[in-house]
Structure formats: structure tokens, C-alpha cells
Design an enzyme around this catalytic site. Structure first.
Site, short mmCIF file in Angstrom:
data_model
loop_
_atom_site.label_atom_id
_atom_site.label_comp_id
_atom_site.label_asym_id
_atom_site.label_seq_id
_atom_site.Cartn_x
_atom_site.Cartn_y
_atom_site.Cartn_z
N ASN A 135 -31.95 16.11 -3.02
CA ASN A 135 -33.33 16.45 -2.87
C ASN A 135 -33.94 15.88 -1.44
O ASN A 135 -34.88 16.35 -1.09
CB ASN A 135 -34.14 15.58 -4.01
CG ASN A 135 -34.38 16.30 -5.04
OD1 ASN A 135 -34.57 17.83 -5.00
ND2 ASN A 135 -34.33 15.92 -6.11
N SER A 163 -34.90 12.50 -10.54
CA SER A 163 -34.75 13.48 -9.50
C SER A 163 -35.12 12.62 -8.20
O SER A 163 -34.45 13.08 -7.08
CB SER A 163 -35.71 14.65 -9.16
OG SER A 163 -35.36 15.65 -10.51
N GLU A 220 -25.02 14.17 -8.85
CA GLU A 220 -24.95 12.91 -7.64
C GLU A 220 -25.05 11.65 -8.81
O GLU A 220 -26.01 11.36 -9.76
CB GLU A 220 -26.47 13.11 -7.18
CG GLU A 220 -26.26 14.21 -6.25
CD GLU A 220 -27.69 14.23 -5.42
OE1 GLU A 220 -27.70 13.64 -4.11
OE2 GLU A 220 -28.64 14.59 -5.88
N HIS A 231 -27.99 12.09 -11.28
CA HIS A 231 -28.93 13.46 -10.89
C HIS A 231 -28.17 14.58 -11.18
O HIS A 231 -27.52 15.13 -10.43
CB HIS A 231 -29.37 13.37 -9.43
CG HIS A 231 -30.37 14.39 -9.36
ND1 HIS A 231 -30.53 14.76 -8.01
CD2 HIS A 231 -31.18 14.93 -10.01
CE1 HIS A 231 -31.39 15.89 -7.98
NE2 HIS A 231 -31.86 16.06 -9.17
#
Length: 304
Positions: free
Chosen positions: A184, A112, A145, A133
Site C-alpha cells: 500500500n 490494510s 504480506e 495483509h
């Protein structure tokens, strides 16, 4: 690209979802996990995902669980690593994978936040290492991602995006391998300001969550932040920024308010209190609400 044999490392929350969606796309999936507890609970969790999405029962027959890494990774074309977020562990796993898999096998990390550059930095053949991700739960949230690091070959990027798109995901190409990638970084920038507002007594946590859900969050599934800026005009966006940006939280590290919560054992729903207080029934209701919402969206996408 169906009919490939794909390895998944980790049978937990992310690994089982990744395994399910790849099996649903027609691939044979081998899931490795050293934990007997996770392996034993895997069939039940996979069946739950299948029942929720209405998948064919036969697809679960394409998934197998393994307690040893070598047989699980034999002759695989892709490996998706979903191990705990610990850099030494991931580096060790990738070193083992390099010795167990063919040179053309793509080694993808579902971290992450940890750049795949760091994860694969000790390997001899770094061009096949890439970040992928997925978002939790991976079989329900469409985005992945695909993070290219400085050593990742263009062919590896293209093959990864093709595999994920064929599996029904929405892969996006992230061209720089930075901590947190795109999603994130955005999510935690919002959390930083949210925590700062509550810590400063501007509002309570319940009010803050309501502002997001019933305010700008209500349109975010169909209107991204830069799209919204273009919609209202960059002149208005600049005018608001001139007033607002200097007043936003600029903490260099995690909020002291957050650190104090963790130090006091107030970790969220799992302990009954975090930013808000939770009964077990309230926590379960939130989980079910999210699960049903994402499942309905996933089913709707399949119909279009």
C-alpha cells in the site's frame, strides 16, 4: 497443514474470501460477524466464489457463520481478523480473542494499513500477533504480506507463512511493521503522483489510467520496479532520477484536489463520479472485467 479449525472475523468483502480460500485448502472455517445482513448473504457470495473458480461444492460445507464470538473461536489454531479499519474496534476484538483462545493460537490482522503492533499493544501475550495483509479479492489475488512486528515470534511467522503457502497463496515476509507495509505504500505513492498530475492539468483521469494500463502497467505482473531497474541498468535509472525526482509531488498530506472531491460527495463509482464520471453500467463493467481477469489468472496458476 490441512484439517485445522480456523476463525475469521468479518463476513464482508475480505472475510468471506479469506474463509473461502482456507476452506478450499481443507480447513474448517468459522466466520463471525455481528451483522445479520452479512451473515445471511454469505452463502450466496461463497457460492459465487466457488462457481467462479470451479471448486468442489462440498468445500462450502466446511464453512459456518456465527453471530457470537466465543463459539466461533472455540479451539481454533488461527484467527484472521477482517473487521473495519478502526483501531479501537480491532484492539477490542484482539483483547476478546486473547481471553477466548489458547496461548498458541495465532492472531492475525488483515488491516490494510494499521500496524499489528498498535492493534495488539494492550495484550499480555503479544508474540502471537501478526499482520496478514490479503489483497482484494483475497481468494483471487495471490499475494499476502506477512508482517512481523517487534513482538512477533519467529515460530509464528513460520507457521503463518506455511499455512498460507499450503493454501496456494504467495506469502512474503515483511520484517518491519510500518503503516501501509510494502504494497500500500507503493500503491499510494503512485496514487499521490497520479492525483497531482490530474490536479495540475497535465492530463485527464482517463488518459492517466490509460498510460498506466497500456504502458508500464502492462509489464508489472512479470517485472517488478527494482527488477526493471536492474534490467535497464542502474546508471540509466540514476540519470532519469537526476532529472525527475526533484519534480515529483511532495505533498505532506492528502491532496487538496482529493479532499475537494470527497467534500463535494464525488466518491467514485458508488456516487456516479469521482476522478471520472460513471454510469451504473460502466461501473459494473469495470468490476466484471477485473473479476474475470483475476479469476482467469487464478485458474491458470492452479494448472501450473
Amino acid at each position: 497443514m490441512s484439517g485445522q479449525t480456523i476463525g475469521v472475523i468479518g463476513a464482508g468483502l475480505m472475510g468471506h474470501g479469506i474463509g473461502y480460500l482456507l476452506a478450499a485448502a481443507g480447513h474448517t472455517v468459522r466466520i463471525y460477524d455481528p451483522s445479520a445482513e452479512w451473515r445471511n448473504s454469505l452463502p450466496e457470495r461463497l457460492e459465487s466464489a466457488r462457481a467462479l473458480l470451479g471448486g468442489e461444492p462440498a468445500l462450502l460445507g466446511r464453512i459456518s457463520a456465527h453471530d457470537q464470538l466465543p463459539p466461533a473461536m472455540k479451539d481454533v489454531s488461527f484467527v484472521f481478523e477482517a473487521a473495519p479499519e478502526k483501531l479501537p474496534l480491532k484492539q477490542q476484538l484482539f483483547a476478546e480473542l486473547e481471553s477466548l483462545t489458547a496461548p498458541e493460537t495465532i492472531l492475525a490482522s488483515n488491516s490494510s494499513a494499521i500496524p499489528s503492533t498498535r492493534i495488539g499493544e494492550k495484550l499480555k501475550h503479544r508474540g502471537r500477533v501478526i499482520g496478514t495483509h490479503f489483497w482484494n479479492p483475497p481468494h483471487l489475488v495471490p499475494l499476502v504480506e506477512v508482517i512481523q512486528n517487534e513482538k512477533t515470534s519467529e515460530a509464528v511467522v513460520a507457521r503463518t507463512i506455511e499455512l498460507l503457502r499450503d493454501a496456494g497463496k504467495t506469502p512474503v515476509h515483511v520484517r518491519r511493521d510500518i503503516p501501509g507495509f510494502v504494497g500500500n505504500r507503493l500503491q499510494h505513492a503512485l496514487k499521490r503522483e497520479a492525483i497531482a498530475l490530474v490536479a495540475a492539468g497535465v492530463c485527464d483521469a482517463e488518459t492517466l489510467d490509460m498510460v498506466v494500463k497500456q504502458g508500464f502497467g502492462a509489464r508489472m505482473a512479470v517485472l517488478g520496479p527494482l527488477e526493471q531497474s536492474d534490467l535497464v541498468g542502474l546508471d540509466l535509472t540514476l540519470d532519469i532520477s537526476e532529472v525527475l525526482v526533484a519534480d515529483l509531488d511532495r505533498s505532506a498530506g492528502p491532496s487538496p484536489f482529493l479532499r475537494a472531491k470527497v467534500a463535494a460527495g464525488k466518491l467514485g463509482m458508488k456516487t456516479g463520479e469521482g476522478f471520472r464520471k460513471w454510469t451504473p453500467e460502466q461501473a459494473d463493467a469495470v468490476r466484471e472485467r477485473l473479476r474475470r481477469f483475476l479469476a482467469e489468472q487464478a485458474k491458470a496458476r492452479k494448472k501450473t
